[in-house]
Design an enzyme around this catalytic site. Structure first.
Site, PDB file in Angstrom:
ATOM      1  N   GLN A  85       0.848  -1.205   0.000  1.00 27.15           N
ATOM      2  CA  GLN A  85       0.000   0.000   0.000  1.00 27.15           C
ATOM      3  C   GLN A  85       0.882   1.254   0.000  1.00 27.15           C
ATOM      4  OE1 GLN A  85      -1.989   0.819   3.714  1.00 27.15           O
ATOM      5  NE2 GLN A  85      -3.638   1.947   2.732  1.00 27.15           N
ATOM      6  N   GLY A  86       0.920   1.975  -1.109  1.00 24.48           N
ATOM      7  CA  GLY A  86       1.760   3.174  -1.196  1.00 24.48           C
ATOM      8  C   GLY A  86       0.948   4.447  -1.038  1.00 24.48           C
ATOM      9  N   TYR A  87       0.577   4.752   0.181  1.00 24.90           N
ATOM     10  CA  TYR A  87      -0.145   6.001   0.466  1.00 24.90           C
ATOM     11  C   TYR A  87       0.822   7.037   1.080  1.00 24.90           C
ATOM     12  CZ  TYR A  87      -5.084   4.448  -0.068  1.00 24.90           C
ATOM     13  OH  TYR A  87      -6.308   4.031  -0.546  1.00 24.90           O
ATOM     14  N   SER A  88       1.397   6.704   2.259  1.00 21.12           N
ATOM     15  CA  SER A  88       2.125   7.702   3.052  1.00 21.12           C
ATOM     16  C   SER A  88       3.422   8.137   2.393  1.00 21.12           C
ATOM     17  CB  SER A  88       2.456   7.133   4.431  1.00 21.12           C
ATOM     18  OG  SER A  88       1.305   6.645   5.043  1.00 21.12           O
ATOM     19  N   GLU A  96     -10.014  -0.761   5.126  1.00 21.17           N
ATOM     20  CA  GLU A  96      -8.832  -0.928   5.985  1.00 21.17           C
ATOM     21  C   GLU A  96      -9.202  -0.766   7.456  1.00 21.17           C
ATOM     22  OE1 GLU A  96      -5.583   1.698   4.975  1.00 21.17           O
ATOM     23  OE2 GLU A  96      -4.281   0.864   6.522  1.00 21.17           O
ATOM     24  N   SER A 136      -3.883   7.857  12.369  1.00 22.69           N
ATOM     25  CA  SER A 136      -3.626   7.875  13.824  1.00 22.69           C
ATOM     26  C   SER A 136      -4.935   8.068  14.610  1.00 22.69           C
ATOM     27  CB  SER A 136      -2.643   8.997  14.175  1.00 22.69           C
ATOM     28  OG  SER A 136      -3.318  10.232  14.160  1.00 22.69           O
ATOM     29  N   ASN A 137      -4.916   7.606  15.864  1.00 21.96           N
ATOM     30  CA  ASN A 137      -6.157   7.658  16.646  1.00 21.96           C
ATOM     31  C   ASN A 137      -6.592   9.081  16.965  1.00 21.96           C
ATOM     32  OD1 ASN A 137      -5.873   4.935  16.481  1.00 21.96           O
ATOM     33  ND2 ASN A 137      -6.408   4.547  18.615  1.00 21.96           N
ATOM     34  N   GLU A 138      -5.621   9.998  17.084  1.00 20.25           N
ATOM     35  CA  GLU A 138      -5.999  11.394  17.319  1.00 20.25           C
ATOM     36  C   GLU A 138      -6.846  11.894  16.138  1.00 20.25           C
ATOM     37  OE1 GLU A 138      -2.904  10.234  17.590  1.00 20.25           O
ATOM     38  OE2 GLU A 138      -2.442  10.461  19.708  1.00 20.25           O
TER      39      GLU A 138
HETATM   40  C1  LIG Z   1       3.550  -0.056  11.514  1.00 20.75           C
HETATM   41  C2  LIG Z   1       3.095   0.900  10.465  1.00 20.75           C
HETATM   42  C3  LIG Z   1       2.701   0.412   9.223  1.00 20.75           C
HETATM   43  C4  LIG Z   1       2.328   1.297   8.213  1.00 20.75           C
HETATM   44  N1  LIG Z   1       2.024   0.786   6.977  1.00 20.75           N
HETATM   45  C5  LIG Z   1       1.743   1.643   5.970  1.00 20.75           C
HETATM   46  C6  LIG Z   1       1.550   1.150   4.639  1.00 20.75           C
HETATM   47  O1  LIG Z   1       1.638  -0.051   4.377  1.00 20.75           O
HETATM   48  N2  LIG Z   1       1.309   2.045   3.672  1.00 20.75           N
HETATM   49  C7  LIG Z   1       1.209   3.386   3.909  1.00 20.75           C
HETATM   50  O2  LIG Z   1       0.943   4.139   2.968  1.00 20.75           O
HETATM   51  N3  LIG Z   1       1.403   3.892   5.156  1.00 20.75           N
HETATM   52  C8  LIG Z   1       1.677   3.048   6.180  1.00 20.75           C
HETATM   53  N4  LIG Z   1       1.901   3.541   7.442  1.00 20.75           N
HETATM   54  C9  LIG Z   1       1.908   4.984   7.647  1.00 20.75           C
HETATM   55  C10 LIG Z   1       0.736   5.494   8.477  1.00 20.75           C
HETATM   56  O3  LIG Z   1      -0.447   5.523   7.735  1.00 20.75           O
HETATM   57  C11 LIG Z   1       1.140   6.874   9.004  1.00 20.75           C
HETATM   58  O4  LIG Z   1       2.222   6.659   9.908  1.00 20.75           O
HETATM   59  C12 LIG Z   1       0.011   7.575   9.720  1.00 20.75           C
HETATM   60  O5  LIG Z   1      -0.966   7.975   8.795  1.00 20.75           O
HETATM   61  C13 LIG Z   1       0.508   8.803  10.508  1.00 20.75           C
HETATM   62  O6  LIG Z   1       1.250   9.647   9.684  1.00 20.75           O
HETATM   63  P1  LIG Z   1       2.721  10.137  10.077  1.00 20.75           P
HETATM   64  O7  LIG Z   1       3.526   8.939  10.459  1.00 20.75           O
HETATM   65  O8  LIG Z   1       3.225  10.979   8.961  1.00 20.75           O
HETATM   66  O9  LIG Z   1       2.535  11.005  11.392  1.00 20.75           O
HETATM   67  P2  LIG Z   1       2.045  12.521  11.476  1.00 20.75           P
HETATM   68  O10 LIG Z   1       0.910  12.721  10.537  1.00 20.75           O
HETATM   69  O11 LIG Z   1       3.228  13.401  11.316  1.00 20.75           O
HETATM   70  O12 LIG Z   1       1.500  12.598  12.948  1.00 20.75           O
HETATM   71  C14 LIG Z   1       2.360  12.758  14.074  1.00 20.75           C
HETATM   72  C15 LIG Z   1       1.484  12.927  15.308  1.00 20.75           C
HETATM   73  O13 LIG Z   1       0.684  14.108  15.174  1.00 20.75           O
HETATM   74  C16 LIG Z   1      -0.690  13.802  15.371  1.00 20.75           C
HETATM   75  N5  LIG Z   1      -1.533  14.578  14.450  1.00 20.75           N
HETATM   76  C17 LIG Z   1      -1.299  14.827  13.148  1.00 20.75           C
HETATM   77  N6  LIG Z   1      -2.300  15.566  12.624  1.00 20.75           N
HETATM   78  C18 LIG Z   1      -3.194  15.772  13.619  1.00 20.75           C
HETATM   79  C19 LIG Z   1      -4.447  16.450  13.704  1.00 20.75           C
HETATM   80  N7  LIG Z   1      -4.989  17.053  12.641  1.00 20.75           N
HETATM   81  N8  LIG Z   1      -5.098  16.450  14.903  1.00 20.75           N
HETATM   82  C20 LIG Z   1      -4.567  15.845  15.998  1.00 20.75           C
HETATM   83  N9  LIG Z   1      -3.372  15.179  15.972  1.00 20.75           N
HETATM   84  C21 LIG Z   1      -2.704  15.154  14.802  1.00 20.75           C
HETATM   85  C22 LIG Z   1      -0.831  12.326  15.011  1.00 20.75           C
HETATM   86  O14 LIG Z   1      -1.926  11.738  15.668  1.00 20.75           O
HETATM   87  C23 LIG Z   1       0.493  11.762  15.520  1.00 20.75           C
HETATM   88  O15 LIG Z   1       0.403  11.495  16.896  1.00 20.75           O
HETATM   89  C24 LIG Z   1       2.276   2.683   8.471  1.00 20.75           C
HETATM   90  C25 LIG Z   1       2.638   3.169   9.720  1.00 20.75           C
HETATM   91  C26 LIG Z   1       3.058   2.305  10.712  1.00 20.75           C
HETATM   92  C27 LIG Z   1       3.464   2.867  12.037  1.00 20.75           C
END
Ligand SMILES: Cc1cc2nc3c(=O)[nH]c(=O)nc-3n(C[C@H](O)[C@H](O)[C@H](O)COP(=O)(O)OP(=O)(O)OC[C@H]3O[C@@H](n4cnc5c(N)ncnc54)[C@H](O)[C@@H]3O)c2cc1C
Length: 402
Positions: free
Chosen positions: A128-131, A247, A387-389
């Site tokens: 899954q290439g989203y992030s 998902e 993320s849960n937030e």
């Molecule tokens: C084990 C694991 C597997 C993963 N697998 C995949 C995958 O296969 N494919 C893929 O595409 N991605 C994958 N991901 C990525 C995942 O979807 C992202 O890590 C997630 O969406 C959070 O983005 P970020 O890491 O950039 O954190 P950030 O977006 O930078 O967030 C950092 C912190 O800020 C908080 N935050 C950010 N915005 C807000 C807001 N608006 N309000 C309140 N709090 C906020 C977040 O809750 C978090 O605590 C994976 C991540 C993990 C940890």
């Protein structure tokens, strides 16, 4: 809705339990017992996938006309319960739980014909290439660019946290095809047929628990056919959101896994001395903590039955976020209890003993072997799939309307 199991379903339960007792190889069983993540060891997991496919049980949550089992809600839940009781490796979600259901819902007939059979039989595994770096929670800000060129797109940029991309042979991804208008408007959803296109580079990342589970994926002028597009160009955001419902939603139940963690914690606590005398299993504080945890897992179980049955409550737009938030936090609570039961015996880092097929004897019990990696790995559950937030924010906006 009646969510108790009718007595005649016991025959079905026995059939499932018999199959799970006889079909998995010793390596598949070992992989299941040693799984410390939502992602099981790849090789054994895919071997098990193929055995389930041969049996016709690979996709209980898919419509029967596309290869699903046609089981009732109760049968699907019983299947999930027996699966976890047998400690079998969980199937990987990206193909069966994400891109497969998406293509069933909104793929073209050509895409369904081309991709669904190999998702079911386990020939294909999709990443899954989203992030992207800087575009996780704020996914719509993604910048990996795809320029149309003849019948192709030319992709430049990178993805990150792409789980098991180093094992995948296909990938679904979001790319930016326009910078006009709102950021959500210039995104396109693509299916990539290969992971070894010229200019594509996959680099594993070693996680907190010591295992390479996620990856970075780099694109340097990677040319892919436009026929891999799902939906219209620049309308990929609605496709991406559709996939996220699968998902985060209830296609698969987490509560049987959590129940199994509790059973394993109780069994280990019965063998562990409490520092206050007697066995830990008899300690009132331990009992209270387990009771609260198990009650909350039972609540999640009811929630998941509603989701599996397609009940109207589960069609509420906030439901997938509620489900995701609840189950991810329960995984963390359960793994914390497991870590507490292990105590110092769980602190040793035993990567070699955890490898499937390893001859290295673990220090302590198999429970002690898995409790710390599971604890560390489950810190990620409240981050991935949104993320849960951010989920709480979505719940507030959709359910409460704020
Ligand atoms: C084990 C694991 C597997 C993963 N697998 C995949 C995958 O296969 N494919 C893929 O595409 N991605 C994958 N991901 C990525 C995942 O979807 C992202 O890590 C997630 O969406 C959070 O983005 P970020 O890491 O950039 O954190 P950030 O977006 O930078 O967030 C950092 C912190 O800020 C908080 N935050 C950010 N915005 C807000 C807001 N608006 N309000 C309140 N709090 C906020 C977040 O809750 C978090 O605590 C994976 C991540 C993990 C940890």
């Amino acid at each position: 809705m009646n969510i108790d199991f009718a007595p005649e379903l016991e025959a079905f339960r026995a059939e499932v339990a018999d199959f799970f007792a006889s079909a998995p190889t010793p390596a598949i069983r070992e992989a299941g017992r040693k799984t410390t993540s939502v992602f099981a060891p790849f090789k054994e997991c895919m071997e098990w996938h193929r055995i389930l496919f041969e049996k016709g049980w690979i996709a209980p949550h898919w419509p029967a006309e596309h290869g699903g089992t046609g089981w009732s809600v109760e049968q699907r839940f019983i299947f999930a319960e027996e699966y976890r009781k047998a400690d079998l490796p969980p199937l990987l979600p990206q193909s069966l739980g994400m891109v497969g259901p998406l293509l069933i819902d909104i793929g073209t007939q050509a895409q369904k014909d081309r991709y669904l059979p190999d998702i079911l039989n386990g020939n294909d595994f999709w990443a899954q290439g989203y992030s992207e770096p800087g575009s996780g929670s704020d996914l719509a800000s993604l910048s990996c660019r795809a320029e149309p060129d003849g019948d192709d797109y030319v992709i430049n940029g990178s993805k990150i946290w792409t789980t098991y991309a180093h094992h995948a042979n296909r990938m679904f991804m979001l790319v930016r095809t326009s910078k006009e208008g709102k950021k959500q408007q210039g995104i396109t959803f693509l299916l990539l047929d290969r992971m070894d296109y010229p200019g594509m580079d996959v680099r594993p990342i070693v996680g907190l628990d010591g295992f390479p589970e996620q990856c970075e994926v780099f694109f340097d002028n990677v040319r892919v056919p436009q026929s891999g597009r799902v939906g219209e160009e620049n309308d990929g955001w609605s496709v991406a959101k559709h996939l996220l419902k699968h998902e985060r939603g209830g296609g698969n139940a987490a509560s049987p896994t959590l129940t199994r963690y509790c059973q394993r914690a109780r069994e280990a606590a019965a063998e562990t001395r409490s520092p206050f005398g007697g066995m830990l299993a008899d300690d009132p504080v331990f009992q209270q903590e387990m009771g609260e945890l198990e009650a909350d897992i039972a609540t999640l179980g009811h929630f998941e039955k509603l989701a599996i049955s397609g009940h109207e409550i589960a069609r509420d737009p906030a439901f997938p976020s509620m489900n995701k938030t609840m189950n991810s936090e329960l995984v963390q609570r359960a793994s914390t209890v497991m870590m507490q039961v292990s105590g110092v015996d769980g602190l040793a880092r035993q990567l070699e003993a955890l490898r499937v097929g390893s001859n290295v004897e673990p220090l302590g019990s198999e429970f002690d072997l898995i409790s710390m990696p599971l604890y560390l790995n489950s810190r990620a559950t409240t981050i991935y799939a949104g993320s849960n937030e951010v989920q709480r924010d979505l719940i507030a906006r959709t359910a409460v309307g704020s």
